[in-house]
Design an enzyme around this catalytic site. Structure first.
Site, mmCIF file in Angstrom:
data_model
loop_
_atom_site.group_PDB
_atom_site.id
_atom_site.type_symbol
_atom_site.label_atom_id
_atom_site.label_comp_id
_atom_site.label_asym_id
_atom_site.label_seq_id
_atom_site.Cartn_x
_atom_site.Cartn_y
_atom_site.Cartn_z
ATOM 1 C CE LYS A 1 -1.052 -0.040 4.975
ATOM 2 N NZ LYS A 1 0.120 -0.880 5.297
ATOM 3 N NE ARG B 1 -0.480 0.075 10.963
ATOM 4 C CZ ARG B 1 0.464 0.560 10.157
ATOM 5 N NH1 ARG B 1 0.528 1.841 9.920
ATOM 6 N NH2 ARG B 1 1.336 -0.253 9.609
ATOM 7 N NE ARG C 1 8.304 -3.446 3.607
ATOM 8 C CZ ARG C 1 7.152 -2.889 3.956
ATOM 9 N NH1 ARG C 1 6.222 -2.677 3.060
ATOM 10 N NH2 ARG C 1 6.932 -2.575 5.206
ATOM 11 N NE ARG D 1 10.240 -0.266 7.771
ATOM 12 C CZ ARG D 1 9.066 0.064 7.223
ATOM 13 N NH1 ARG D 1 9.035 0.915 6.216
ATOM 14 N NH2 ARG D 1 7.946 -0.430 7.651
ATOM 15 N NE ARG E 1 4.937 -4.089 10.778
ATOM 16 C CZ ARG E 1 5.475 -3.616 9.650
ATOM 17 N NH1 ARG E 1 6.560 -4.170 9.152
ATOM 18 N NH2 ARG E 1 4.937 -2.596 9.043
#
Ligand code: AMP
Length: 214
Positions: A13, A88, A127, A160, A171
């Protein structure tokens, strides 16, 4: 054009939000980016947010809501904006609805980028994020021109802390528990738009544009 991006962490997103912001010349407001910038600058907000982010948990609503409500009242937001990573939780969505209703306004599109959990776990390990400007890449699906170097600013790319496998599952659990209910929330408001996030990123983008311009 006031848009909210929904979707699990790693659904893409953020990438889509940046592409939409570019196409329609509206600001891309990412709460994750705001927190990471604060961490980098060593602000008190950054220090507080980091405690939660490193554990894969959400930063408390009271640290997020005012920040976003202030941001969307700035001049550059007059013609719209795209919120990435906010809301969220249901209380965050309610805070946004309340702030907008005070100016007789509302979210126009809540775009849900759908990707199953198993795809997410695979994606997150690949990522990479730039330590300088925060741009994100994927070693396989969206690689930089030079390995581990940001195309945009030339800084180093890293995995990260919150994209590390042990944090990703946490998460995802948090997403299902606290963020997924927003799909119902925005469905009831009549503004939900769903796209398949498993296809090529340019195809996802084309499908979003079709929905926005339908
Ligand atoms: P993101 O870059 O959007 O995946 O955000 C990274 C992390 O920042 C999240 O895992 C949360 O810890 C924190 N965060 C970002 N946006 C929010 C939000 N709206 N509410 C609570 N925590 C957030």
């Amino acid at each position: 054009m006031k848009i909210v991006m929904l979707g699990a962490p790693g659904a893409g997103k953020g990438t889509q939000a940046k592409m939409i912001a570019d196409k329609y010349s509206i600001p891309h407001i990412s709460t994750g980016d705001i927190f990471r910038a604060n961490i980098k600058e060593g602000t008190p907000l950054g220090a507080k947010a980091k405690e939660y982010m490193d554990k894969g948990l959400l930063v408390p609503d009271e640290l997020v809501c005012d920040l976003v409500v202030d941001r969307i009242q700035q001049d550059d937001c007059k013609n719209g904006y795209i919120l990435d990573g906010f809301p969220r939780t249901i209380p965050q969505a309610e805070a946004l609805t309340d702030a907008l209703s005070k100016i007789s306004d509302k979210v126009e599109y809540a775009i849900n980028v759908e990707v199953p959990d198993e795809n997410i776990v695979n994606r997150m390990g690949g990522r990479r994020a730039c330590v300088g400007c925060g741009a994100t890449y994927h070693v396989k699906y969206n690689p930089p021109k030079v390995e581990d170097v940001c195309d945009k600013c030339g800084e180093k790319l890293i995995l990260r802390d919150d994209d590390k496998p042990e944090t990703v599952q946490k998460r995802l659990d948090v997403y299902h528990e606290q963020t997924q209910p927003l799909i119902d929330y925005y469905t009831k408001q009549g503004v939900i738009a769903e796209v398949d996030g498993t296809v090529d990123m340019n195809e996802v983008f084309d499908n979003i544009v079709k929905l926005l311009e339908a």
